[in-house]
Design a protein around this motif. Structure first.
Motif, mmCIF file in Angstrom:
data_model
loop_
_atom_site.group_PDB
_atom_site.id
_atom_site.type_symbol
_atom_site.label_atom_id
_atom_site.label_comp_id
_atom_site.label_asym_id
_atom_site.label_seq_id
_atom_site.Cartn_x
_atom_site.Cartn_y
_atom_site.Cartn_z
ATOM 1 N N LYS A 6 0.878 -0.964 -0.085
ATOM 2 C CA LYS A 6 -0.053 -0.140 0.003
ATOM 3 C C LYS A 6 0.931 1.279 -0.033
ATOM 4 C CE LYS A 6 -3.874 -2.382 0.502
ATOM 5 N NZ LYS A 6 -3.814 -3.348 -0.565
ATOM 6 N N SER A 7 2.066 1.141 -0.396
ATOM 7 C CA SER A 7 2.961 2.452 -0.038
ATOM 8 C C SER A 7 2.761 3.363 -1.294
ATOM 9 C CB SER A 7 4.406 1.828 -0.222
ATOM 10 O OG SER A 7 4.793 1.578 -1.588
ATOM 11 N N LYS A 8 2.144 3.154 -2.287
ATOM 12 C CA LYS A 8 1.887 4.294 -3.489
ATOM 13 C C LYS A 8 0.461 4.815 -3.182
ATOM 14 C CE LYS A 8 5.389 3.794 -5.899
ATOM 15 N NZ LYS A 8 6.342 4.725 -5.879
ATOM 16 N N TYR A 9 -0.389 4.491 -1.954
ATOM 17 C CA TYR A 9 -1.603 5.159 -1.588
ATOM 18 C C TYR A 9 -1.268 6.389 -0.511
ATOM 19 C CZ TYR A 9 -3.737 1.384 -3.757
ATOM 20 O OH TYR A 9 -4.438 0.249 -4.570
ATOM 21 N N THR A 10 -2.297 7.483 -1.058
ATOM 22 C CA THR A 10 -1.911 8.702 -0.137
ATOM 23 C C THR A 10 -2.825 8.380 1.191
ATOM 24 O OG1 THR A 10 -3.927 9.624 -0.910
ATOM 25 C CG2 THR A 10 -2.175 10.296 -2.164
ATOM 26 N N ASP A 11 -2.246 9.530 2.036
ATOM 27 C CA ASP A 11 -2.968 9.453 3.626
ATOM 28 C C ASP A 11 -4.392 9.426 3.386
ATOM 29 O OD1 ASP A 11 -0.373 9.048 4.425
ATOM 30 O OD2 ASP A 11 -0.418 11.422 5.243
ATOM 31 N N LYS A 12 -4.874 10.267 2.545
ATOM 32 C CA LYS A 12 -6.277 10.479 2.284
ATOM 33 C C LYS A 12 -7.107 9.160 1.707
ATOM 34 C CE LYS A 12 -9.898 13.243 -0.004
ATOM 35 N NZ LYS A 12 -10.037 14.449 -0.928
ATOM 36 N N ASP A 45 -12.670 3.930 -7.360
ATOM 37 C CA ASP A 45 -13.045 5.421 -7.146
ATOM 38 C C ASP A 45 -11.585 6.065 -7.791
ATOM 39 O OD1 ASP A 45 -15.364 4.931 -5.999
ATOM 40 O OD2 ASP A 45 -15.022 5.818 -4.234
ATOM 41 N N ASP A 46 -10.488 5.747 -7.371
ATOM 42 C CA ASP A 46 -9.385 6.546 -7.762
ATOM 43 C C ASP A 46 -8.399 6.074 -8.646
ATOM 44 O OD1 ASP A 46 -10.564 8.263 -5.615
ATOM 45 O OD2 ASP A 46 -8.944 7.788 -4.275
ATOM 46 N N GLY A 47 -8.768 4.892 -9.281
ATOM 47 C CA GLY A 47 -7.938 4.311 -9.965
ATOM 48 C C GLY A 47 -6.460 3.832 -9.650
ATOM 49 N N GLY A 48 -6.426 3.567 -8.234
ATOM 50 C CA GLY A 48 -5.007 2.769 -7.839
ATOM 51 C C GLY A 48 -4.397 4.073 -6.743
ATOM 52 N N GLY A 49 -3.345 3.709 -6.510
ATOM 53 C CA GLY A 49 -2.408 4.657 -5.827
ATOM 54 C C GLY A 49 -2.241 5.802 -6.405
#
Length: 105
Positions: A6-12, A45-49
């Motif tokens: 999950k390292s490519k995902y933002t905090d949000k 929703d976001d298309g990934g990280g």
């Protein structure tokens, strides 16, 4: 980067996934399944990280599914001819009148 990292995902995005998972858990879904569904929803929703690196993501995604509600409503009914809509309305009114006695208030 291994699958499930999950390292490519933002905090949000992580907060969003946690919030979605909590909702599923409240409804009795197992922790593991709730987490799986939550991340699937974030991806949808976001298309990934969103962080740089990887597959050239990171741009704004436009209108995810969560923001489309109410926009397409009523189209099916508007496409029907007036006479058909009117017949439906009369039938519904008759049903309501018939069922007046046993309201569930």
């Amino acid at each position: 980067m291994p699958r499930g990292d999950k390292s490519k995902y933002t905090d949000k995005q992580e907060r969003k996934a946690d919030h979605i998972a909590e909702g599923y858990e409240k409804r009795g879904v197992s922790d593991k399944e709730a987490e799986r569904r939550a991340w699937a929803t974030v991806n949808k929703d976001d298309g990934g990280g969103k962080k740089e690196g990887g597959s050239g993501r990171g741009e704004h995604t436009g209108h995810p599914a969560a923001h489309k509600g109410g926009r397409t409503g009523g189209k099916a009914s508007a496409d029907r001819p007036a006479a058909e809509r009117s017949a439906s309305a009369k039938k519904a009114a008759a049903t309501r009148k018939r069922n007046e006695g046993h309201a569930h208030h």
